[in-house]
Design an enzyme around this catalytic site. Structure first.
Site, short mmCIF file in Angstrom:
data_model
loop_
_atom_site.label_atom_id
_atom_site.label_comp_id
_atom_site.label_asym_id
_atom_site.label_seq_id
_atom_site.Cartn_x
_atom_site.Cartn_y
_atom_site.Cartn_z
N SER A 184 -9.00 29.54 24.09
CA SER A 184 -8.87 29.26 22.67
C SER A 184 -7.53 29.75 22.15
CB SER A 184 -10.00 29.95 21.89
OG SER A 184 -9.70 29.89 20.51
N HIS A 241 -8.59 24.81 23.94
CA HIS A 241 -9.52 24.78 22.81
C HIS A 241 -8.72 25.13 21.55
CE1 HIS A 241 -13.54 25.12 20.95
NE2 HIS A 241 -13.05 26.13 20.27
N ASP A 278 -8.97 25.70 17.49
CA ASP A 278 -9.87 25.98 16.37
C ASP A 278 -9.21 25.62 15.05
OD1 ASP A 278 -12.21 27.15 17.63
OD2 ASP A 278 -10.87 28.74 18.27
N MET A 314 -9.72 25.64 11.09
CA MET A 314 -10.54 26.27 10.03
C MET A 314 -9.91 26.00 8.68
SD MET A 314 -11.08 29.96 11.80
CE MET A 314 -11.66 30.13 13.48
N HIS A 351 -11.85 21.82 17.88
CA HIS A 351 -13.10 22.29 17.25
C HIS A 351 -12.88 22.34 15.74
CE1 HIS A 351 -16.01 26.01 16.79
NE2 HIS A 351 -16.43 24.95 16.12
N MET A 386 -13.81 23.18 12.20
CA MET A 386 -14.67 23.98 11.32
C MET A 386 -14.23 23.68 9.89
SD MET A 386 -14.67 27.43 13.64
CE MET A 386 -13.31 26.85 14.63
N MET A 402 -22.49 27.45 19.52
CA MET A 402 -21.75 28.66 19.12
C MET A 402 -22.52 29.90 19.56
SD MET A 402 -18.94 27.63 17.76
CE MET A 402 -18.34 29.28 17.40
N ASP A 430 -19.00 28.99 22.95
CA ASP A 430 -17.79 29.44 22.27
C ASP A 430 -18.09 30.72 21.50
OD1 ASP A 430 -15.39 29.64 20.89
OD2 ASP A 430 -15.67 27.81 19.72
C1 DX5 Z 1 -14.68 31.14 16.52
C2 DX5 Z 1 -13.90 30.16 17.35
C3 DX5 Z 1 -13.71 30.56 18.77
C4 DX5 Z 1 -12.91 31.82 18.98
C5 DX5 Z 1 -13.35 32.43 20.26
O1 DX5 Z 1 -14.89 30.60 15.26
O2 DX5 Z 1 -14.57 28.92 17.35
O3 DX5 Z 1 -13.16 29.49 19.52
O4 DX5 Z 1 -11.53 31.58 19.04
O5 DX5 Z 1 -12.72 33.65 20.41
P1 DX5 Z 1 -13.24 34.79 21.37
O6 DX5 Z 1 -13.24 34.25 22.78
O7 DX5 Z 1 -12.29 35.90 21.15
O8 DX5 Z 1 -14.65 35.13 20.92
ZN ZN Z 2 -13.93 27.29 18.74
#
Ligand code: DX5
Ligand code: ZN
Length: 210
Positions: A6, A31, A33, A35, A64, A66, A135, A169
């Protein structure tokens, strides 16, 4: 086990180098993220950054989302280089329409469930999905602790639709990946465990070979 580091845990000032390192270290996917500060209480990065990262590696981009209106942004994320687009069943768009939009734009669709959402929420869509992301932490932040109680959902989904990939994840490391693998997980996301490791290559190898 496929490994998707990620990028949220990477050094944002040196994304090119970070992407090259994980590519050389044997990562399967990247990956990413996204947000929006509304669907989750945090803001990460957006479409121009995905586009800027695209020439840095040939690895598939596992994006991903969010965000509150995933369907609206699907074409832009596809154009920016997303190969797989995951969106939350808890977001306000119609999941079936969003899946169709992802397919129409040429990417692979995945549906995500938060810890409080039951596995059943994805069942109506399994026929069209490439992947389900379960998740294993509350979305929004890296570095949280893995929730083993989420693996029951992984087992239920794999039993019902063995052809659909299941990704986990949140809080994945060389220890927590073991029980994930036993539950039938196909892809693990790892942020902190990879990017904050002294030897990321070794961590990626251990996760893949579990
Ligand atoms: C959380 C994200 C994850 C996060 C995982 O909202 O979707 O992808 O980056 O990070 P670690 O591996 O540190 O839990
Ligand atoms: Zn993620």
């Amino acid at each position: 086990m496929k490994v998707a580091p990620s990028i949220l845990a990477a050094d944002f000032a040196h994304l090119d180098g970070e992407l090259q390192s994980i590519t050389e270290a044997g990562a399967d996917w990247v990956h990413i993220d996204i947000m929006d500060g509304i669907f989750v209480p945090n803001i990460s990065l957006g479409i121009p950054v995905v586009e800027a990262m695209r020439p840095c590696t040939e690895l598939p981009f596992d994006v991903h989302l969010m965000i509150v209106h995933p369907k609206k942004y699907v074409p832009q994320f596809c154009k920016a280089g997303a190969d797989i687009i995951s969106f939350h069943v808890e977001a306000d768009d119609d999941p079936a329409e969003t899946i169709d939009e992802i397919i129409r734009c040429g990417a692979k669709p995945a549906l995500v469930i938060k810890p409080d959402t039951p596995a059943e929420a994805v069942y109506p869509y399994l026929d069209k999905l490439y992947m389900v992301l379960v998740m294993t932490v509350e979305p929004g932040f890296g570095g949280q602790s893995f929730r083993p109680d989420m693996l029951e959902k992984v087992r239920a989904i794999k039993q019902r639709a063995p052809q659909v990939l299941v990704e986990v994840d949140g809080g994945i490391n060389p220890e927590t990946v073991k029980e994930s693998a036993r539950a039938g997980v196909d892809v693990c996301v790892a942020g902190t465990a990879v990017f904050r490791a002294e030897d990321p290559e070794e961590v990626i190898r251990v996760l893949r070979e579990v």
